[in-house]
Design an enzyme around this catalytic site. Structure first.
Site, PDB file in Angstrom:
ATOM      1  N   LYS A 111      33.248  -5.488 -38.262  1.00 49.07           N
ATOM      2  CA  LYS A 111      33.733  -4.184 -38.729  1.00 49.07           C
ATOM      3  C   LYS A 111      34.979  -4.315 -39.607  1.00 49.07           C
ATOM      4  CE  LYS A 111      31.478  -1.336 -35.320  1.00 49.07           C
ATOM      5  NZ  LYS A 111      30.614  -2.399 -34.737  1.00 49.07           N
TER       6      LYS A 111
HETATM    7  C1  LIG Z   1      29.207  -2.481 -34.745  1.00 49.40           C
HETATM    8  C2  LIG Z   1      28.594  -3.782 -34.345  1.00 49.40           C
HETATM    9  C3  LIG Z   1      27.208  -4.043 -34.512  1.00 49.40           C
HETATM   10  C4  LIG Z   1      26.228  -3.011 -35.042  1.00 49.40           C
HETATM   11  O1  LIG Z   1      26.397  -2.717 -36.405  1.00 49.40           O
HETATM   12  P1  LIG Z   1      25.786  -1.357 -36.994  1.00 49.40           P
HETATM   13  O2  LIG Z   1      26.305  -1.290 -38.380  1.00 49.40           O
HETATM   14  O3  LIG Z   1      26.344  -0.262 -36.116  1.00 49.40           O
HETATM   15  O4  LIG Z   1      24.307  -1.452 -36.914  1.00 49.40           O
HETATM   16  C5  LIG Z   1      26.724  -5.284 -34.140  1.00 49.40           C
HETATM   17  N1  LIG Z   1      27.533  -6.229 -33.605  1.00 49.40           N
HETATM   18  C6  LIG Z   1      28.853  -6.026 -33.430  1.00 49.40           C
HETATM   19  C7  LIG Z   1      29.690  -7.098 -32.814  1.00 49.40           C
HETATM   20  C8  LIG Z   1      29.439  -4.805 -33.806  1.00 49.40           C
HETATM   21  O5  LIG Z   1      30.757  -4.605 -33.602  1.00 49.40           O
END
Ligand SMILES: *Cc1c(COP(=O)(O)O)cnc(C)c1O
Length: 485
Positions: A111
C-alpha cells in the site's frame, strides 16, 4: 483534457484532479476515465524508462490537468529516498517463476506505493481546484492501511490524519507501527470495539460532519480513490522491464500476473496496464478462503451472503471488493453496473450475463487457496529456494500452482514483507514461538537469514506517542477536538 465519469452516471463528468479531490462520485459510483481506449500506447515508450520515469509517464497520462512539470515534481517527492530498493519494486526469480516485491516502502506493505503518492496528488488537486481548507484524512483500519496512510500523510503541509483501529484487533507489530509514528500531523486512536465499529464510526462522521471545524474538510485515503489506483499501474510495467533486463523474456512476449486480491485495486491496476498495451496474457485473481471473487470469475454470480472467515492473510479478508465496480463499468456498461450495484446493496447478490462473463474470463482467472495451502508454500519454497514470502504472497503462489502449467512467464505479486506477518510465517516453517513479536521477528531472522526491514527493526524501541483509547460513541467528538487544534 481527460474526462472522468462516475461508474453509475456518465453525465457526472470531472477533471482528473477533481476526481482525486472528491475520491468518490456523489452518486456513490467510482470515477473512471470515460475513454479508456485513448490511453492505448506503444508500451516501449514506457518500458524504456526507469521506475520514476514510468511513473511520470503514466501519471501524466491519467492526471493530465496537473501538467507535466508538476507531475515530475510529485513523483520525485513521492518516491525519492522513500523505498529501500532503487528499483522501488524489484523482481526476484524464484524457481521457475518470478516474485514482484512491492513491500520495500516505509511500512513494508504494498500500500506504500500508492499511499506515498496520494497525499501529494491530493494536496495539489486541492490547490488547483481553488480549495483552501485543510484536508483531514479519516481512516478505520484493521492493520496495514493505517500505518501506510499515516506514513504517507506524515508532515505533508495542509493535511492531517486520524486513524482509528480496534483495540486488541491488530497485531502487536501493526499497532506499534501506528502508535510510534512521529509525524506532527498524525494521530492513531484505539477504539473499544472491533473493526466494524471503527468503520461504522468513520462512515457516520463523514455523513454528519464533513467539515468538523472551520477551515477543515474531511477526506478519505480509501482505495477507491483514482489517485491510489493509477500509481499501482506503474509496477506492472516495471516488472516487464525487469524480465527483459534479466533476459527472461524476449520483447513482445506475453506474461501472466498472479495477484493476491482483496478490494480488487491491485489487480484492477493490472487490467489498466493491459489496456494501455503491456503484453499481459492473463491476470489471475488469487483469493484466500473468502472466495467471493473466485466464484464470480468462474460463474458470473457475485454473492456476498456467505460466511466471513478470518484468515492468516487478513488484508484479503473481504466480501465486497469495491474496485470490481470499475471493471463492471468497462465490461458491462453503465446501465448494467447501476443495476448490479443496486442488487448487491438490496439483495446481496447479482448475476452478470453470459457474454459479460465470457469477456471477463478472456482476461481473468479466479482461483483460491486456504491457510494450510499457503503455509505449505511458505515452507516448501523456503526449503527449496531459500526464499521467504509472507502469507498473502503464498496464497497467490499456491493459486499459481493450481493454474495452467505452460512456459508463459508467471509473476506473483508480493504484497507484504514476511516480517509483517511473522507469527504465521514462523508457524508455517514449523517453528512455534509463543512470545512477543520482537522475539518472533528475531527468531525468524535467525532461522531464515532474511534481513528485517529497517522500518520494522526499530519499532520496539521507539517511543509510544499515541496512547488514546476511546469508546466508538466518542469518535465524533474526538475528531472535532482534533480539527479545532
Ligand atoms: C491491501 C492488501 C492486499 C489486497 O490488495 P487489494 O488492492 O485490496 O486487492 C493484499 N495483500 C496485502 C498485504 C495488502 O495489504
Amino acid at each position: 483534457m481527460n474526462k472522468y465519469v462516475s461508474t453509475r452516471n456518465s453525465r457526472i463528468e470531472v477533471s482528473a484532479s477533481k476526481a482525486v479531490l472528491l475520491g468518490q462520485a456523489e452518486d456513490g459510483g467510482l470515477f473512471v476515465p470515460a475513454d479508456l481506449a485513448s490511453f492505448k500506447r506503444d508500451y516501449h515508450e514506457i518500458t524504456s524508462l526507469d521506475f520514476k520515469g514510468m511513473a511520470k509517464y503514466i501519471w501524466d497520462m491519467f492526471f493530465d490537468d496537473y501538467g507535466s512539470d508538476v507531475i515530475d515534481e510529485l513523483v520525485e517527492r513521492s518516491y525519492t529516498g522513500k523505498f529501500s530498493s532503487d528499483l522501488i519494486t524489484p523482481l526476484a526469480k524464484v524457481g521457475d517463476s518470478y516474485v514482484l516485491e512491492l513491500y520495500h516502502g516505509p511500512t513494508s506493505a504494498f500500500k506504500d506505493v500508492a499511499l506515498q503518492a496520494l497525499p501529494n496528488l491530493l494536496t495539489k488537486a486541492r490547490d488547483m481546484n481553488g480549495e483552501t481548507d485543510e484536508i483531514m484524512i479519516l481512516t478505520a483500519t484493521s492493520g496495514d492501511t493505517g500505518s501506510a496512510a499515516m506514513s504517507g500523510f506524515s508532515n505533508v503541509p495542509g493535511t492531517s490524519i486520524v486513524v482509528f483501529y480496534p483495540d486488541g484487533g491488530t497485531s502487536e507489530t501493526q499497532r506499534l507501527q501506528m502508535v510510534t509514528d512521529t509525524g506532527s500531523n498524525t494521530t492513531a486512536c484505539a477504539i473499544r470495539g472491533n473493526f466494524d465499529d471503527a468503520q461504522a464510526g468513520v462512515k457516520k462522521i463523514f455523513r454528519e460532519i464533513p467539515k468538523p471545524s472551520k477551515g477543515v474538510s474531511l477526506s478519505s485515503a480509501n482505495s477507491i480513490n483514482i489517485g491510489r489506483l493509477v500509481p499501482q499501474i506503474v509496477y506492472y510495467f516495471s516488472a516487464y522491464r525487469q524480465l527483459l533486463d534479466m533476459r527472461s523474456i524476449s520483447d513482445g512476449d506475453k506474461v501472466d500476473f498472479i495477484v493476491p486480491t482483496g478490494n480488487f485495486g491491485d489487480i484492477m491496476a493490472g487490467y489498466l496496464a493491459r489496456c494501455i498495451g503491456l503484453p499481459i496474457r492473463r491476470l489471475v485473481c488469487a483469493s484466500n478462503k473468502n472466495d467471493v471473487l473466485t466464484e464470480f470469475i468462474n460463474t458470473g454470480h457475485y454473492d456476498r451472503k456467505r460466511d466471513f472467515y478470518k484468515t492468516t492473510s487478513p488484508s484479503m479478508d473481504i466480501l465486497v471488493s469495491s474496485n470490481l465496480e470499475r471493471l463492471l463499468y468497462y465490461i458491462c456498461g453503465e446501465e448494467h453496473t447501476v443495476s448490479y450495484m443496486k442488487q448487491l446493496e438490496e439483495a446481496g447478490e447479482y448475476q452478470i450475463t453470459a457474454d459479460e462473463l465470457a469477456e471477463i474470463k478472456s482476461v481473468f482467472t479466479g482461483l483460491c487457496a486456504n491457510d494450510g495451502e499457503g503455509a505449505e508454500v511458505i515452507k516448501k519454497i523456503f526449503d527449496a529456494e531459500h526464499y521467504l514470502m509472507d502469507t498473502h504472497t503464498s496464497i497467490a503462489w499456491s493459486c499459481m500452482e493450481k493454474y495452467v502449467q505452460d512456459d508463459v512467464p508467471k509473476v506473483v505479486l508480493s504484497t507484504a514483507s514476511p516480517y509483517k506477518f511473522c507469527a504465521s510465517v514462523l508457524s508455517a516453517l514449523g517453528l512455534e514461538v509463543s512470545d512477543s513479536d520482537r522475539k518472533k521477528m528475531e527468531a525468524c531472522r535467525k532461522h531464515t537469514g532474511a534481513p528485517i526491514p529497517a522500518g520494522l527493526a526499530g519499532i520496539f524501541d521507539k517511543r509510544i506517542k499515541h496512547t488514546d483509547i476511546i469508546d466508538s460513541s466518542d469518535m465524533k467528538d474526538y475528531v472535532i477536538g482534533k480539527a479545532k487544534r
